[in-house]
Enzyme design. Structure first.
Site, mmCIF file in Angstrom:
data_model
loop_
_atom_site.group_PDB
_atom_site.id
_atom_site.type_symbol
_atom_site.label_atom_id
_atom_site.label_comp_id
_atom_site.label_asym_id
_atom_site.label_seq_id
_atom_site.Cartn_x
_atom_site.Cartn_y
_atom_site.Cartn_z
ATOM 1 N N ASP A 22 25.510 26.779 -21.517
ATOM 2 C CA ASP A 22 27.037 25.864 -22.097
ATOM 3 C C ASP A 22 27.354 25.107 -21.639
ATOM 4 O O ASP A 22 28.798 24.574 -21.530
ATOM 5 C CB ASP A 22 27.657 26.236 -23.525
ATOM 6 C CG ASP A 22 27.677 25.424 -24.357
ATOM 7 O OD1 ASP A 22 26.943 23.656 -24.059
ATOM 8 O OD2 ASP A 22 28.518 25.490 -25.341
ATOM 9 N N LYS A 27 29.336 22.235 -19.214
ATOM 10 C CA LYS A 27 30.114 21.173 -19.744
ATOM 11 C C LYS A 27 30.901 20.496 -19.399
ATOM 12 O O LYS A 27 31.949 21.973 -19.148
ATOM 13 C CB LYS A 27 29.401 20.043 -21.584
ATOM 14 C CG LYS A 27 30.262 21.467 -21.867
ATOM 15 C CD LYS A 27 29.672 21.306 -22.876
ATOM 16 C CE LYS A 27 30.771 22.410 -24.554
ATOM 17 N NZ LYS A 27 29.882 21.894 -25.864
ATOM 18 N N ASN A 86 33.942 22.744 -20.940
ATOM 19 C CA ASN A 86 34.213 24.384 -20.646
ATOM 20 C C ASN A 86 34.374 24.874 -19.587
ATOM 21 O O ASN A 86 34.605 25.921 -18.721
ATOM 22 C CB ASN A 86 32.385 24.899 -20.670
ATOM 23 C CG ASN A 86 32.563 24.639 -22.305
ATOM 24 O OD1 ASN A 86 33.420 24.965 -23.543
ATOM 25 N ND2 ASN A 86 31.365 25.127 -22.679
ATOM 26 N N ASP A 105 33.899 29.900 -21.519
ATOM 27 C CA ASP A 105 33.666 30.137 -22.486
ATOM 28 C C ASP A 105 32.366 30.611 -22.009
ATOM 29 O O ASP A 105 30.980 29.884 -21.617
ATOM 30 C CB ASP A 105 33.486 28.319 -23.214
ATOM 31 C CG ASP A 105 33.291 28.859 -24.847
ATOM 32 O OD1 ASP A 105 32.741 30.110 -25.310
ATOM 33 O OD2 ASP A 105 33.318 27.710 -25.573
ATOM 34 N N THR A 113 25.099 21.935 -25.841
ATOM 35 C CA THR A 113 25.158 20.833 -26.175
ATOM 36 C C THR A 113 24.003 19.487 -25.594
ATOM 37 O O THR A 113 23.809 19.362 -24.443
ATOM 38 C CB THR A 113 25.919 20.321 -25.092
ATOM 39 O OG1 THR A 113 27.706 21.300 -25.449
ATOM 40 C CG2 THR A 113 26.872 19.005 -25.912
#
Length: 469
Positions: free
Chosen positions: A145, A147, A150, A163, A185
Site C-alpha cells: 500500500d 503511496k 504512507n 503503515d 489504493t
C-alpha cells in the site's frame, strides 16, 4: 502533535491516561480497527506514537494472524527510511504498538503545498523510498500500500515508510510463489494486483514506487478517473503521458517501471543501477540488530497470563475543560515544527485533517459545530470537548466519519482540529468546505484579513486562519 499533559499548567484538563510507562496525548489519526495517539515515555521524556488496536474487533473479524504479521513485520524491519517500532504491549482489551514519532508530516503534504517537486528533490526522495522497499523485500516483507500518504518525513527531511497494516510476509505466498490478496489504493496499485490472479509482491511494490515518482515530479497522478472501471482500463494499458518538463532519462525510467507486464517490468536491482537514479545517490548505513519476538508471543499468549498485560489508567485532575496547548505543543502541530505553515490560507489544501482558530469560548464552538453538522446529515456524539460526526449516507468508502477536538491556545484563543476518521478524503474535503461556510462567525480573522474580506465579493475570508495536515 504533542502530549496533552505536556504542560504543568494544565490543571483544567479532565485527566491523563497512562499505559505502562507512557502518558497518552492527543489523537494523531484513526481508522476502522486502530487509533494512533501521541505519547511520552515518562521515564526518558522521549516522544513516541502509539497505535492502539481494539482486541474485541480483532477477534470478531478474525484478524489475530494479520496483527501478528504486522507486528512481526515491523520488528523485522530496522532501517533509517522505515518508521521504527520500539515495542508492543497489551491490556485485557487493547494492543499497543509503540512507534517512532515522526514530526515532518506526510510527503503528500509537501506535494500539496508545492504543487510538484523539482527533479533533483524528487529523485532524493525516490532513492530513499527504493532503499527502504529494497531492504523490506530482502527481509521477505512486501508493503502493498505504498503511496505518498504512507511516506513520512522526519524533522531533517528524511523519508520514513510507514503503515504496514497491509504488508505481506513470506508465509502468505502460495505454492505458485505468488500473493493473492487484492489490497492497496486503486490509483497506485499494479495491474496484476487488480487482476486477482496472483502477483509478485516485489514487482507490485515497485509499480507503486513508479506512480509515486510520477506524482512527485508532476504534481498529479498518472492514472486518474472518477469511474473505477475506466481507471482500471488506464492502469491495465499503462495509459499515461509524462509532462514535458520531465527529463528524457526520467521518462524512460518511469515507463520501464510502469510496464503493465510484470514479467518485462524493470527490477529494483536494475533501478539502482540506472544512471538517472544514481545521480547524487548515497547508500544507507544501518546495523542489523538482533530482533526478539518475545513480546509478541507474550501478548498473544492463550493462557492469558496477566503478568504480560499492562493497565490503562486515567488520572483525574480536575473539572472538564479543553486541553491546553503550550507554545511547543502549538508549534509541533505544524509540519516539521515550522510555524510558517500554522496560520496560512490553505483552504485548497485540506486533506485528511485541518484546523482553524477561534476567539469564541469552547462551549460556543462545540454548539456551533453541532448546529452546522446536523443539517448536513451527520449524527453527532459529544464527549466533553471532543465530537464524533457520522454521516447517515454511505459514500464511496463507506460512511464519512469526522472527529473534532477543541484545544485552548491562550485564555481567549482556541484551536479546533477537524479530521477524517473514516470514509473518503474527497468527501471529507467537500464536507469541510460546507461546514466552514456555517462557521464563518466563529473563525478568527486578523484585522488585515477582515479588511480583505470586506473588499472581496466572494466572501472567502472566513477561512483565513486554517491549516491543513
Amino acid at each position: 502533535m504533542s502530549s496533552r499533559s505536556g504542560s504543568a499548567g494544565n490543571s483544567g484538563n479532565l485527566g491523563r491516561t497512562r499505559v505502562g510507562k507512557y502518558e497518552l496525548g492527543r489523537t494523531l489519526g484513526e481508522g476502522t480497527f486502530a487509533k494512533v495517539k501521541f505519547a511520552r515515555n515518562v521515564e526518558t521524556g522521549e516522544n513516541v506514537a502509539i497505535k492502539i488496536i481494539d482486541k474485541e474487533k480483532v477477534m470478531k473479524h478474525k484478524m489475530i494472524a494479520q496483527i501478528k504479521r504486522e507486528i512481526s513485520t515491523m520488528k523485522l524491519v530496522k532501517h533509517p527510511n522505515v518508521n521504527r517500532m520500539y515495542e508492543v504491549m497489551a491490556s485485557k482489551t487493547k494492543i499497543y504498538f509503540v512507534l517512532e514519532f515522526v514530526t515532518g508530516g506526510e510527503l503528500f503534504d509537501k506535494i500539496s503545498s508545492k504543487g510538484r517537486l523539482k527533479e533533483d528533490e524528487a529523485r532524493k526522495y525516490f532513492q530513499q523510498l527504493i532503499n527502504a522497499v529494497d531492504y523490506c523485500h530482502s527481509r521477505g516483507v512486501y508493503h502493498r500500500d505504498l503511496k505518498p500518504e504512507n511516506l513520512l518525513l522526519d524533522a531533517n527531511g528524511v523519508l520514513k515508510v510507514s503503515d504496514f497494516g497491509l504488508s505481506a510476509l513470506p508465509q502468505q505466498v502460495r505454492e505458485d510463489g505468488l500473493l493473492h490478496t487484492t489490497c492497496g489504493t486503486p490509483n497506485y496499485v499494479a495491474p496484476e494486483v487488480i487482476n486477482n490472479k496472483g502477483y509478485d509482491g516485489a514487482k507490485a511494490d515497485l509499480w507503486s514506487c513508479g506512480v509515486i515518482l510520477f506524482v512527485l515530479m508532476a504534481g498529479y497522478l498518472p492514472f486518474e478517473d472518477s469511474n473505477l472501471v475506466s481507471l482500471y482500463k488506464k492502469i491495465f494499458k499503462a495509459d499515461f503521458t509524462c509532462p514535458p518538463w520531465f527529463s528524457t532519462s526520467a521518462k524512460k525510467l518511469i515507463k520501464r517501471i510502469l510496464d503493465p507486464n510484470p514479467s518485462t517490468r524493470i527490477m529494483i536491482a536494475e533501478v539502482v543501477e540506472n544512471d538517472w537514479f544514481k545521480k547524487g545517490y548515497k547508500a544507507p548505513t544501518f546495523e542489523n540488530a538482533d530482533v526478539s519476538l518475545d513480546d509478541i508471543h507474550a501478548i498473544f499468549d492463550e493462557s492469558e497470563d496477566t503478568r504480560n498485560l499492562v493497565v490503562e489508567r486515567r488520572e483525574i485532575i480536575g473539572p472538564a475543560a479543553p486541553v491546553t496547548m503550550n507554545a511547543f505543543e502549538l508549534i509541533s502541530t505544524s509540519q516539521g515544527l515550522n510555524l510558517g505553515t500554522l496560520f496560512e490560507k490553505q483552504m485548497g489544501l485540506v486533506n485528511r485533517k485541518t484546523r482553524f482558530t477561534s476567539k469564541c469560548n469552547a462551549n460556543e464552538i462545540i454548539s456551533k459545530i453541532e448546529a452546522a453538522a446536523a443539517p448536513l446529515g451527520f449524527d453527532v456524539k459529544k464527549n466533553n470537548y471532543k465530537m464524533k460526526l457520522l454521516g447517515e449516507k454511505e459514500g464511496r468508502k463507506g460512511h464519512l466519519a469526522v472527529a473534532t477536538e477543541v484545544f485552548q491556545v491562550a485564555p481567549s484563543l482556541y484551536m479546533v482540529e477537524v479530521r477524517k476518521s473514516g470514509g473518503d478524503t474527497l468527501e471529507f474535503h467537500k464536507f469541510y468546505k460546507t461546514l466552514t461556510a456555517g462557521l464563518k462567525d466563529i473563525v478568527w480573522k486578523t484585522i488585515d484579513e477582515e479588511k480583505e474580506e470586506e473588499g472581496s465579493s466572494n466572501g472567502n475570508g472566513g477561512a483565513a486562519a486554517v491549516v491543513s495536515s
